[in-house]
Write a protein that holds these residues in place. Structure first.
Motif, PDB file in Angstrom:
ATOM      1  N   PRO A 113     -18.419   1.016  26.002  1.00 32.42           N
ATOM      2  CA  PRO A 113     -17.579   3.021  24.564  1.00 32.42           C
ATOM      3  C   PRO A 113     -18.158   3.841  25.614  1.00 32.42           C
ATOM      4  O   PRO A 113     -18.913   4.084  26.587  1.00 32.42           O
ATOM      5  N   ILE A 114     -16.975   4.459  26.097  1.00 34.12           N
ATOM      6  CA  ILE A 114     -16.663   5.929  26.973  1.00 34.12           C
ATOM      7  C   ILE A 114     -17.095   7.432  25.908  1.00 34.12           C
ATOM      8  O   ILE A 114     -15.891   7.146  24.735  1.00 34.12           O
ATOM      9  N   HIS A 115     -17.619   7.424  26.718  1.00 33.85           N
ATOM     10  CA  HIS A 115     -17.653   9.492  26.056  1.00 33.85           C
ATOM     11  C   HIS A 115     -15.935   9.823  26.231  1.00 33.85           C
ATOM     12  O   HIS A 115     -16.347  10.324  27.016  1.00 33.85           O
ATOM     13  N   GLU A 116     -15.616  11.073  25.252  1.00 36.49           N
ATOM     14  CA  GLU A 116     -14.704  11.271  25.348  1.00 36.49           C
ATOM     15  C   GLU A 116     -14.804  12.330  26.827  1.00 36.49           C
ATOM     16  O   GLU A 116     -13.513  13.025  26.655  1.00 36.49           O
ATOM     17  N   ALA A 117     -15.664  12.740  26.409  1.00 41.77           N
ATOM     18  CA  ALA A 117     -16.097  14.073  27.198  1.00 41.77           C
ATOM     19  C   ALA A 117     -15.974  13.275  28.651  1.00 41.77           C
ATOM     20  O   ALA A 117     -15.234  14.547  29.978  1.00 41.77           O
ATOM     21  N   ASP A 118     -16.154  12.382  29.220  1.00 44.18           N
ATOM     22  CA  ASP A 118     -16.263  11.579  30.554  1.00 44.18           C
ATOM     23  C   ASP A 118     -14.575  11.646  30.908  1.00 44.18           C
ATOM     24  O   ASP A 118     -14.036  12.453  31.832  1.00 44.18           O
ATOM     25  N   LEU A 119     -13.884  11.113  29.888  1.00 41.97           N
ATOM     26  CA  LEU A 119     -11.848  10.704  30.061  1.00 41.97           C
ATOM     27  C   LEU A 119     -11.477  11.878  30.563  1.00 41.97           C
ATOM     28  O   LEU A 119     -10.760  12.031  30.983  1.00 41.97           O
ATOM     29  N   ALA A 120     -12.398  13.180  29.737  1.00 39.89           N
ATOM     30  CA  ALA A 120     -11.653  14.401  30.172  1.00 39.89           C
ATOM     31  C   ALA A 120     -11.785  15.048  31.319  1.00 39.89           C
ATOM     32  O   ALA A 120     -10.820  15.742  32.445  1.00 39.89           O
ATOM     33  N   GLU A 121     -12.865  15.063  32.093  1.00 44.75           N
ATOM     34  CA  GLU A 121     -13.087  15.109  33.475  1.00 44.75           C
ATOM     35  C   GLU A 121     -12.210  13.972  34.673  1.00 44.75           C
ATOM     36  O   GLU A 121     -11.651  14.528  34.864  1.00 44.75           O
ATOM     37  N   THR A 122     -12.731  12.862  33.556  1.00 47.18           N
ATOM     38  CA  THR A 122     -11.423  11.977  34.644  1.00 47.18           C
ATOM     39  C   THR A 122     -10.022  12.911  34.153  1.00 47.18           C
ATOM     40  O   THR A 122      -8.956  12.880  36.027  1.00 47.18           O
ATOM     41  N   ALA A 123      -9.407  13.318  33.370  1.00 47.57           N
ATOM     42  CA  ALA A 123      -8.204  13.460  33.837  1.00 47.57           C
ATOM     43  C   ALA A 123      -7.702  15.431  33.830  1.00 47.57           C
ATOM     44  O   ALA A 123      -6.705  15.053  35.049  1.00 47.57           O
ATOM     45  N   ALA A 124      -9.239  15.504  34.209  1.00 43.86           N
ATOM     46  CA  ALA A 124      -9.368  17.100  35.263  1.00 43.86           C
ATOM     47  C   ALA A 124      -9.380  16.909  36.759  1.00 43.86           C
ATOM     48  O   ALA A 124      -8.403  17.668  36.797  1.00 43.86           O
ATOM     49  N   ALA A 125      -9.913  15.433  36.764  1.00 43.35           N
ATOM     50  CA  ALA A 125      -9.598  15.384  38.445  1.00 43.35           C
ATOM     51  C   ALA A 125      -8.364  15.006  38.601  1.00 43.35           C
ATOM     52  O   ALA A 125      -7.787  15.540  39.651  1.00 43.35           O
ATOM     53  N   VAL A 126      -7.452  14.456  37.795  1.00 46.45           N
ATOM     54  CA  VAL A 126      -6.459  14.086  38.508  1.00 46.45           C
ATOM     55  C   VAL A 126      -5.258  14.973  38.672  1.00 46.45           C
ATOM     56  O   VAL A 126      -4.334  14.945  38.769  1.00 46.45           O
ATOM     57  N   LEU A 127      -4.938  15.840  37.309  1.00 45.48           N
ATOM     58  CA  LEU A 127      -5.146  17.000  37.254  1.00 45.48           C
ATOM     59  C   LEU A 127      -5.024  18.046  38.500  1.00 45.48           C
ATOM     60  O   LEU A 127      -3.708  18.543  38.750  1.00 45.48           O
ATOM     61  N   ALA A 128      -5.902  17.841  38.609  1.00 47.51           N
ATOM     62  CA  ALA A 128      -6.631  19.452  39.716  1.00 47.51           C
ATOM     63  C   ALA A 128      -6.101  18.883  41.009  1.00 47.51           C
ATOM     64  O   ALA A 128      -5.428  19.472  41.849  1.00 47.51           O
ATOM     65  N   ASP A 129      -5.511  17.583  41.307  1.00 48.69           N
ATOM     66  CA  ASP A 129      -5.974  16.637  42.704  1.00 48.69           C
ATOM     67  C   ASP A 129      -5.178  15.739  43.124  1.00 48.69           C
ATOM     68  O   ASP A 129      -5.047  14.727  42.712  1.00 48.69           O
ATOM     69  N   PRO A 130      -3.375  16.414  43.109  1.00 46.70           N
ATOM     70  CA  PRO A 130      -2.674  15.550  43.474  1.00 46.70           C
ATOM     71  C   PRO A 130      -3.222  14.007  43.914  1.00 46.70           C
ATOM     72  O   PRO A 130      -2.071  13.294  43.788  1.00 46.70           O
ATOM     73  N   ALA A 131      -3.456  14.092  45.481  1.00 46.84           N
ATOM     74  CA  ALA A 131      -4.128  12.628  45.943  1.00 46.84           C
ATOM     75  C   ALA A 131      -4.340  11.945  45.319  1.00 46.84           C
ATOM     76  O   ALA A 131      -4.204  10.657  45.613  1.00 46.84           O
ATOM     77  N   LEU A 132      -4.976  11.934  43.961  1.00 46.03           N
ATOM     78  CA  LEU A 132      -5.623  10.989  43.336  1.00 46.03           C
ATOM     79  C   LEU A 132      -4.369  10.371  41.833  1.00 46.03           C
ATOM     80  O   LEU A 132      -4.803   9.594  41.047  1.00 46.03           O
ATOM     81  N   GLY A 133      -3.425  11.295  41.679  1.00 45.51           N
ATOM     82  CA  GLY A 133      -2.526  10.519  40.910  1.00 45.51           C
ATOM     83  C   GLY A 133      -1.464  10.019  41.512  1.00 45.51           C
ATOM     84  O   GLY A 133      -1.647   8.924  42.907  1.00 45.51           O
ATOM     85  N   GLY A 134      -0.952   8.882  40.353  1.00 46.93           N
ATOM     86  CA  GLY A 134      -0.406   8.136  40.537  1.00 46.93           C
ATOM     87  C   GLY A 134      -0.079   6.546  40.750  1.00 46.93           C
ATOM     88  O   GLY A 134       0.717   5.757  41.551  1.00 46.93           O
ATOM     89  N   ARG A 135      -1.517   6.701  39.816  1.00 41.14           N
ATOM     90  CA  ARG A 135      -1.591   5.193  40.004  1.00 41.14           C
ATOM     91  C   ARG A 135      -2.010   4.898  38.512  1.00 41.14           C
ATOM     92  O   ARG A 135      -2.648   5.840  38.120  1.00 41.14           O
ATOM     93  N   ALA A 136      -2.344   3.616  37.787  1.00 40.26           N
ATOM     94  CA  ALA A 136      -3.471   3.620  36.981  1.00 40.26           C
ATOM     95  C   ALA A 136      -4.864   3.304  37.097  1.00 40.26           C
ATOM     96  O   ALA A 136      -5.340   2.391  38.334  1.00 40.26           O
ATOM     97  N   TYR A 137      -6.183   3.811  35.909  1.00 41.84           N
ATOM     98  CA  TYR A 137      -6.981   3.576  36.136  1.00 41.84           C
ATOM     99  C   TYR A 137      -8.036   3.472  34.787  1.00 41.84           C
ATOM    100  O   TYR A 137      -7.509   3.228  33.650  1.00 41.84           O
ATOM    101  N   THR A 138      -8.654   1.824  34.515  1.00 42.10           N
ATOM    102  CA  THR A 138      -9.109   1.208  34.329  1.00 42.10           C
ATOM    103  C   THR A 138     -10.714   1.770  34.075  1.00 42.10           C
ATOM    104  O   THR A 138     -11.002   2.352  34.900  1.00 42.10           O
ATOM    105  N   LEU A 139     -10.405   2.770  32.535  1.00 42.15           N
ATOM    106  CA  LEU A 139     -11.638   3.749  32.595  1.00 42.15           C
ATOM    107  C   LEU A 139     -12.453   2.937  31.372  1.00 42.15           C
ATOM    108  O   LEU A 139     -12.349   2.511  30.397  1.00 42.15           O
ATOM    109  N   THR A 140     -13.885   3.224  31.814  1.00 43.16           N
ATOM    110  CA  THR A 140     -15.376   2.037  30.734  1.00 43.16           C
ATOM    111  C   THR A 140     -16.680   3.082  31.326  1.00 43.16           C
ATOM    112  O   THR A 140     -16.203   4.088  31.732  1.00 43.16           O
TER     113      THR A 140
END
Length: 273
Positions: free
Chosen positions: A156-183
């Protein structure tokens, strides 16, 4: 940079909007049923709402709705969108995912993005901590929680952590363009989650083991039979088999993810009469 956040009334998107605004990024919340003047209408099942929602947008946070994904992608490309971050699911990684109605919804959207001339990032969480809210009604009423597979593991992953991961890849283009498996940070059985909820609420929460058919009968009012069967098959496949966790959340947000116990403490009121 303008970021369109679809599903703005959902738990992940609501937190994401706050995080992006704290970074002083321009956010355009979007919903199929806007409740606030600042929210634009973007119904992912209605292509006529796409052009206005996407006009002037650079990046998109997208929920997985496959019905008109090709039209959405085409409109995004026309509007000049450079980056789409999809909230997908780790279910797409399972064998025969295309035959699974839960996985296929996300897989169809992933396929559409993969063939589009726009950079995409795939966030693939497993189980949401918030799925436990399905147990709130029996807990509040004093009835035992029905579990078809008490020993089935999830992460079980906390929804706030999902939001933080999304914010990270939206704010930093260098993190984008790939797949992340989030647990989440730990693998827990359904029975263990019930026990954690009991400690968070200060009450003993009982559960009873039920058959597949009994569980399907209980959930028939809000789960179609194919979805119920897919969920049961997933639980059966994880029965007695701990879920493998990943480090992707920690790598993206710079700290371990929140535990299920933290989520339970924050949401204890939902399980209290």
């Amino acid at each position: 940079m303008t970021i369109l956040v679809t599903g703005a009334r959902g738990a992940v998107a609501t937190e994401l909007i706050s995080l992006l605004r704290r970074r002083d990024l321009l956010v355009r919340p979007a919903s199929s049923s806007p409740g606030e003047p600042a929210t634009v209408r973007c119904d992912l099942t209605d292509p006529s709402t796409f052009p206005a929602a996407l006009e002037g947008v650079d990046s998109v946070f997208l929920y997985a709705e496959p019905s008109h994904i090709d039209a959405f992608v085409n409109e995004a490309v026309t509007a000049g969108v450079e980056h789409i971050v999809l909230l997908s699911s780790s279910a797409v990684l399972a064998p025969e995912a295309e035959a699974n109605p839960l996985a296929k919804t996300h897989a169809d959207v992933e396929h559409a993005l993969a063939s589009a001339p726009v950079r995409s990032t795939l966030l693939r969480p497993g189980a949401f901590a918030g799925n436990a809210l399905a147990w709130s009604w029996p807990v509040k009423s004093g009835a035992p929680v029905s579990l078809p597979y008490p020993g089935s593991y999830s992460d079980p992953i906390h929804e706030a952590d999902l939001a933080e991961t999304a914010a990270a890849v939206l704010a930093d283009p260098a993190l984008g363009g790939r797949a992340y498996t989030l647990t989440g940070p730990e693998s827990l059985t359904c029975a263990e989650q019930i026990d954690i909820l009991g400690r968070a609420t200060g009450r003993h929460i009982a559960f009873r083991t039920v058959t597949r058919e009994e569980w399907k009968a209980e959930t028939a009012g809000y789960l179609s039979e194919p979805i119920a069967d897919a969920l049961l098959d997933w639980q059966r496949s994880n029965d007695g088999v701990p879920t493998e966790t990943t480090a992707d959340v920690e790598w993206l947000i710079g700290r371990p993810g929140r535990t299920f116990a933290t989520w339970a403490q924050e949401h204890a009121a939902a399980f209290t009469p």
